[in-house]
Scaffold this active site. Structure first.
Site, short mmCIF file in Angstrom:
data_model
loop_
_atom_site.label_atom_id
_atom_site.label_comp_id
_atom_site.label_asym_id
_atom_site.label_seq_id
_atom_site.Cartn_x
_atom_site.Cartn_y
_atom_site.Cartn_z
N VAL A 206 -13.77 14.67 -13.39
CA VAL A 206 -13.84 13.22 -13.33
C VAL A 206 -13.23 12.56 -14.56
CG1 VAL A 206 -15.45 11.26 -13.34
CG2 VAL A 206 -15.85 13.21 -11.82
N GLU B 231 -17.50 11.21 4.02
CA GLU B 231 -16.95 12.44 4.58
C GLU B 231 -18.02 13.30 5.23
OE1 GLU B 231 -14.58 14.55 6.10
OE2 GLU B 231 -13.38 13.83 4.42
N LYS C 178 -20.91 10.37 15.73
CA LYS C 178 -19.75 10.92 15.04
C LYS C 178 -18.45 10.55 15.74
CE LYS C 178 -22.57 14.72 13.28
NZ LYS C 178 -22.93 16.15 13.40
N GLY D 63 -26.10 21.80 7.52
CA GLY D 63 -26.76 22.62 6.51
C GLY D 63 -26.72 21.95 5.16
#
Length: 433
Positions: A35, A129, A205, A307
């Site tokens: 970063v 995402e 989705k 998961g």
């Protein structure tokens, strides 16, 4: 000299939230190098602060609104789930100019427009995402890598629970109820699996994918939806005889109406898929998305779609992007809705049907059944009979036709004296016949 830290608030400490915190803590030096500044967790919002949560107790709070509003918080990671409370918190963060990373597909499928408007107004970043396919990078390729191309279709397996169930039924020959129970015992299905098995999760989705791919706001309510609870072991056996398998698919594509109008189709349903199609080999709890673009051609994204750790990977990828933007003064891609295409009703879509029905085993049955298809200009591709006597089963596979005509045909079949019962109606995808 160390740069000023970037403050991160984490809302939720479930499977995903705990993995986000763990990975961010254990790899703090790597994240700082990527970063340009340290990422520091300012607080973690949980429902109850009692008990050992595996994180420093001083970071825990049961007041997420206060945490979001703190001046030392620059980025908010929302992994709570649900809609109403996360919506208020995410809007509050965006209105205060804080970047937001969320894995909440239900929230985005209903309120992407509202959230995107808030982000635009305050010039904050909104990344998601992890909301579509866990660790699989799909959103960013659609928004950035393919920004110079024209996407015509996005189709895939985006729910691991249903894919596990259908794969297990296909492999073992067990029925739906038995396999669902096993999925629950193994942790692949929730105590209440309705959102998964009835297609609600996949529809959320699909709405997100369609919105991004076709530069048009699409909500979950715009998506045609069917679940897998009516799929039988007989359906899977018949699918094998047709060199197919059955998958719950989310399909988003551009279509052109007979009047030449461009429209969007967004739909979720179980479908027969040829074994030669790349999605047919996606088994277990894995996900895959196939994108078809004019210049790039066919692209396939495959991996773990759910998961704690896989989803945390996608969340942290977004976090790095948002943190870099904070550090360097940039911004992520904005929502693109310039196309404003209408969503076509399911009846206008050209599809193929697989119809399995129990019929009377006597002369003239096939001709009577075929006549109902012919009346609506639906061409039959193949017909197969299984068994005899009271157990006779007729399986009809059609060529492409308007879904409304196919639906009307099935309704008429149920009224025939020679048809005892229409057992299954499925669509075929991945073919052009």
């Amino acid at each position: 000299m160390t740069s000023k830290p970037i403050g991160v608030a984490v809302l939720g400490l479930g499977n995903v939230g705990s993995e986000v915190v763990r990975i961010l803590t254990e790899n703090a030096e790597d994240f700082e190098a990527r970063v340009g500044a340290p990422l520091e967790i300012r607080g973690i919002a949980v429902r109850r602060v009692d008990g050992d949560r595996g994180v420093p107790a001083e970071l825990l709070t049961d007041d997420p609104a206060e945490l979001v509003g703190r001046d030392d918080v620059d980025i908010v990671v929302e992994v709570l789930g649900g809609i109403d409370i996360p919506r208020k918190l995410v809007l509050s963060a965006l209105e205060k100019g804080k970047s937001v990373i969320t894995a909440n597909k239900a929230l985005l499928a209903e309120y992407t427009g509202e959230l995107a408007d808030a982000a635009e107004k305050s010039r904050a970043d909104l990344y998601f995402e992890a909301a579509v396919a866990g660790a699989i990078p799909v959103v960013r390729p659609l928004m950035q890598s393919l920004a110079g191309d024209r996407v015509n279709k996005v189709a895939g397996i985006v729910n691991g629970t249903t894919n596990f169930i259908l794969s297990a039924m296909d492999e073992t020959g067990a029925d739906y109820a038995e396999t669902l129970a096993e999925a629950g015992r193994l942790g692949y299905a929730e105590a209440d699996p309705t959102a998964d098995v009835e297609g609600y999760d996949a529809a959320s989705k699909a709405a997100i994918l369609a919105s991004i791919a076709f530069h048009t706001r699409v909500t979950a309510g715009d998506v045609y939806r069917e679940g897998i609870s009516t799929i039988t072991s007989d359906d899977l056996e018949t699918a094998k005889s047709l060199d197919c398998t059955i998958k719950l698919l989310a399909i988003c594509e551009r279509i052109v109406t007979p009047k030449g109008k461009e429209r969007i189709s967004a739909r979720v349903y179980p479908a027969l898929v040829p074994l030669s199609h790349p999605l047919a080999s996606v088994n277990g709890a894995f996900n895959a998305v196939v994108v078809e673009a004019e210049a790039a051609g066919r692209l396939m994204f495959y991996g773990q779609g759910a998961g704690g750790a896989p989803t945390a990977s996608a969340v942290l990828g977004d976090l790095v992007m948002a943190a870099r933007n904070k550090f360097y003064g940039g911004r992520g891609p904005l929502e693109s809705t310039y196309a404003k295409l209408k969503v076509a009703p399911m009846g206008d879509i050209l599809t193929r049907y697989y119809v399995s029905m129990q019929v009377a085993d006597k002369p003239g049955v096939l001709a009577t059944v075929a006549a109902e298809f012919s009346k609506r200009d639906v061409s039959i591709s193949t017909v197969r009979q299984h068994g005899a006597g009271d157990g006779a089963r007729l399986v009809v596979v059609t060529h492409l036709a308007a879904d409304s005509a196919l639906s009307e045909t099935v309704a008429s079949l149920e009224q025939l004296d020679v048809v005892v019962h229409v057992a299954s109606v499925l669509r075929l995808e991945g073919t052009t016949a």
